[in-house]
Design an enzyme around this catalytic site. Structure first.
Site, PDB file in Angstrom:
ATOM      1  CG  ASN A  23      -2.101  -0.997   0.962  1.00 23.04           C
ATOM      2  OD1 ASN A  23      -2.221  -1.582  -0.122  1.00 23.04           O
ATOM      3  ND2 ASN A  23      -2.918  -1.195   1.978  1.00 23.04           N
ATOM      4  CG  ASP A 116     -12.637  -3.304  -4.565  1.00 23.24           C
ATOM      5  OD1 ASP A 116     -13.508  -3.238  -3.669  1.00 23.24           O
ATOM      6  OD2 ASP A 116     -11.459  -3.012  -4.368  1.00 23.24           O
TER       7      ASP A 116
HETATM    8  C1  UD1 Z   1      -6.409   1.919   1.175  1.00 24.00           C
HETATM    9  C2  UD1 Z   1      -5.729   0.581   1.047  1.00 24.00           C
HETATM   10  C3  UD1 Z   1      -6.608  -0.540   1.565  1.00 24.00           C
HETATM   11  C4  UD1 Z   1      -7.037  -0.233   2.988  1.00 24.00           C
HETATM   12  C5  UD1 Z   1      -7.655   1.157   3.076  1.00 24.00           C
HETATM   13  C6  UD1 Z   1      -8.004   1.575   4.494  1.00 24.00           C
HETATM   14  C7  UD1 Z   1      -4.294   0.780  -0.859  1.00 24.00           C
HETATM   15  C8  UD1 Z   1      -3.985   0.330  -2.246  1.00 24.00           C
HETATM   16  N1  UD1 Z   1      -5.420   0.317  -0.343  1.00 24.00           N
HETATM   17  O1  UD1 Z   1      -7.568   1.879   0.335  1.00 24.00           O
HETATM   18  O2  UD1 Z   1      -5.894  -1.762   1.523  1.00 24.00           O
HETATM   19  O3  UD1 Z   1      -7.982  -1.192   3.396  1.00 24.00           O
HETATM   20  O4  UD1 Z   1      -6.751   2.135   2.539  1.00 24.00           O
HETATM   21  O5  UD1 Z   1      -6.856   1.563   5.295  1.00 24.00           O
HETATM   22  O6  UD1 Z   1      -3.548   1.512  -0.246  1.00 24.00           O
HETATM   23  N2  UD1 Z   1     -14.372   6.544   0.789  1.00 24.00           N
HETATM   24  C9  UD1 Z   1     -15.421   7.279   0.275  1.00 24.00           C
HETATM   25  N3  UD1 Z   1     -15.152   8.198  -0.698  1.00 24.00           N
HETATM   26  C10 UD1 Z   1     -13.891   8.403  -1.165  1.00 24.00           C
HETATM   27  C11 UD1 Z   1     -12.825   7.642  -0.626  1.00 24.00           C
HETATM   28  C12 UD1 Z   1     -13.098   6.707   0.361  1.00 24.00           C
HETATM   29  O7  UD1 Z   1     -16.572   7.122   0.687  1.00 24.00           O
HETATM   30  O8  UD1 Z   1     -13.703   9.252  -2.048  1.00 24.00           O
HETATM   31  C13 UD1 Z   1     -14.648   5.530   1.841  1.00 24.00           C
HETATM   32  C14 UD1 Z   1     -14.361   4.107   1.336  1.00 24.00           C
HETATM   33  O9  UD1 Z   1     -15.460   3.581   0.650  1.00 24.00           O
HETATM   34  C15 UD1 Z   1     -14.060   3.383   2.627  1.00 24.00           C
HETATM   35  C16 UD1 Z   1     -13.355   4.457   3.468  1.00 24.00           C
HETATM   36  O10 UD1 Z   1     -13.731   5.711   2.901  1.00 24.00           O
HETATM   37  O11 UD1 Z   1     -15.260   3.042   3.262  1.00 24.00           O
HETATM   38  C17 UD1 Z   1     -11.852   4.330   3.515  1.00 24.00           C
HETATM   39  O12 UD1 Z   1     -11.326   4.299   2.228  1.00 24.00           O
HETATM   40  P1  UD1 Z   1      -9.834   4.751   1.875  1.00 24.00           P
HETATM   41  O13 UD1 Z   1      -9.099   5.114   3.133  1.00 24.00           O
HETATM   42  O14 UD1 Z   1      -9.924   5.756   0.797  1.00 24.00           O
HETATM   43  O15 UD1 Z   1      -9.211   3.413   1.309  1.00 24.00           O
HETATM   44  P2  UD1 Z   1      -8.350   3.233  -0.004  1.00 24.00           P
HETATM   45  O16 UD1 Z   1      -7.384   4.346  -0.141  1.00 24.00           O
HETATM   46  O17 UD1 Z   1      -9.259   2.943  -1.149  1.00 24.00           O
END
Ligand code: UD1
Length: 417
Positions: A23, A116
């Site tokens: 990550n 996903d």
């Molecule tokens: C990254 C990690 C993943 C990890 C996650 C949380 C990578 C490649 N993946 O995913 O393995 O589980 O952090 O630690 O680094 N959300 C929204 N809107 C947005 C963005 C996020 O609603 O624009 C929500 C998501 O649906 C989720 C939460 O916020 O419920 C956290 O997501 P986020 O921290 O963004 O995870 P990723 O960056 O996708």
């Protein structure tokens, strides 16, 4: 199709090393797009997601060369600012090229990622933040087209949730923006701190990483840099639980125990012996762990990506554990697989109630996602008889030599196909 076959019942003992964090490295590969020239990343794991991100970089015009655990990336002056659907679909994290492409090219065409294995996973925080910095987006035939009229402009952006991906995309946009940016309610994950170290090495002016408020002073250009990827705390935590679940004695090297503080604390509460030092941790598993409750939260809370492995351990605990999943809607899909192995787990909304059982029994199971795959293999190490894991490409996305490393600790495990 390849499978992993585990004969349960071996006690794991010995030492296993971990590599750089999946990550972190995926985002650090995207970060290279911000500066033309030759970049070098070291401590890079040989996993499928790195190969997929290499394809994304090649598609935008970079030359990517892997040498053992190093990546040499040559970024051209002119980029092709596009991440097509077939790549984004295979790996949702490719959305992180949005910020660098907008910053460098003033335009980015990135397939809308959609959901996903973990659920809907929207990107509204990324887009809202980038819009505040002067970008506009339209969705045309499933492709997001982002444009910036002149140059991105520094702004104050407050995230509704400390999203890792949104914090990263905003950092990428901010480092080359005109003026200052403040990201409020930023993610505090160790991988964000590591990304900032890389960006600073490239000449970016950033402060506050590791806290909820990050300040960025935009600069006119960045330069290529060498960067060593931070150790993978999730790989380290997975091998720690492999030791714990087999009542074994496993030392993990090349890791930063402090980055796993909450997870190690919960292991200790479960009766697992944990010793730690500079760059290593040792786990000594009890015959049966004790039940513990935990809730997944952004760092420094319990990592959602350690949740399935921890539930595999708690499935054989004495007592009942209550788990609350706060990050993903679809994280619980692995529970059906553990149930087939004899675990007594019920779920209600985002809660799981795990009533520990004395024994699990091996059977055919599926790896629904990376960590679900790790969890069923860990359960298989403890189960009686044979566990056959299908869909193991998910495991290959995040773990280098998973089978070989577990076998080196004494597991009876092999891969077919
Ligand atoms: C990254 C990690 C993943 C990890 C996650 C949380 C990578 C490649 N993946 O995913 O393995 O589980 O952090 O630690 O680094 N959300 C929204 N809107 C947005 C963005 C996020 O609603 O624009 C929500 C998501 O649906 C989720 C939460 O916020 O419920 C956290 O997501 P986020 O921290 O963004 O995870 P990723 O960056 O996708």
């Amino acid at each position: 199709m390849p499978q992993i076959i585990v004969e349960g019942g071996q006690t794991l003992r010995g030492t296993v090393g971990v590599l750089g964090a999946k990550n972190a490295v995926l985002k650090e590969m995207a970060a290279t797009l911000l500066a033309p020239g030759r970049h070098r990343l070291t401590n890079v794991p040989d996993i499928l997601d790195v190969a997929l991100m290499s394809e994304v970089l090649a598609h935008v015009g970079c030359h990517v060369d892997r040498r053992d655990h190093e990546l040499h990336i040559v970024v051209p002056e002119e980029l092709e600012p596009e991440a097509p659907l077939h790549l984004v679909r295979q790996m949702r994290a490719s959305i992180v090229v949005l910020g660098p492409l907008l910053a460098r090219c003033g335009i980015a065409r990135v397939a809308q990622p959609g959901g996903d294995d973990l659920g809907a996973r929207p990107i509204d925080f990324h887009l809202d933040g980038l819009e505040r910095m002067g970008a506009s987006f339209e969705l045309v035939h499933g492709e997001l087209i982002g444009t910036v009229s002149d140059r991105l402009i520094g702004a104050e952006v407050e995230l509704p949730f400390p999203s890792v991906g949104a914090t990263e995309n905003l950092l990428f946009a901010a480092v080359l923006a005109k003026g200052n940016t403040t990201i409020v309610n930023a993610a505090r994950e160790p991988e964000i701190r590591d990304l900032v170290r890389q960006l600073r090495g490239m000449g970016a002016d950033i402060s506050g990483e590791g806290t909820a408020i990050i300040h960025v002073r935009g600069v006119d250009e960045l330069r290529p840099a060498d960067h060593r990827v931070v150790p993978d705390r999730l790989e380290a935590g997975t091998y720690a639980i492999a030791g714990a679940i087999t009542a074994g004695d496993v030392t993990v090297t090349g890791c930063i125990p402090d980055d796993l503080r909450m997870e190690l604390r919960k292991l200790e509460e479960a009766g697992v012996g944990v010793e730690r030092g500079d760059g290593w941790l040792r786990v000594i598993g009890p015959e049966r762990p004790r039940a513990v409750d935990f809730a997944t939260l952004p760092f420094p809370g319990f990592h959602t990506d350690m949740h399935p492995q921890m539930v595999a351990l708690l499935s054989i605990a004495e007592g009942t554990s209550v788990i609350t999943e706060n990050i993903y809607d679809a994280r619980f899909r692995y529970i059906g697989e553990l149930r087939r192995m004899g675990a007594d787990i019920t779920t209600e909304w985002q809660h799981a109630v795990v009533r520990g059982v004395e024994r699990l029994s091996g059977c055919p199971v599926l790896a629904h996602d990376i960590r679900a795959g790790a969890a069923v293999v860990l359960a298989g190490l403890r189960a009686e008889g044979t566990t056959v894991v299908d869909e193991i490409h998910h495991i290959d996305r995040g773990y280098e030599a998973f089978v070989e490393k577990l076998a080196s600790l004494g597991a009876d495990i092999r891969r077919t196909g």
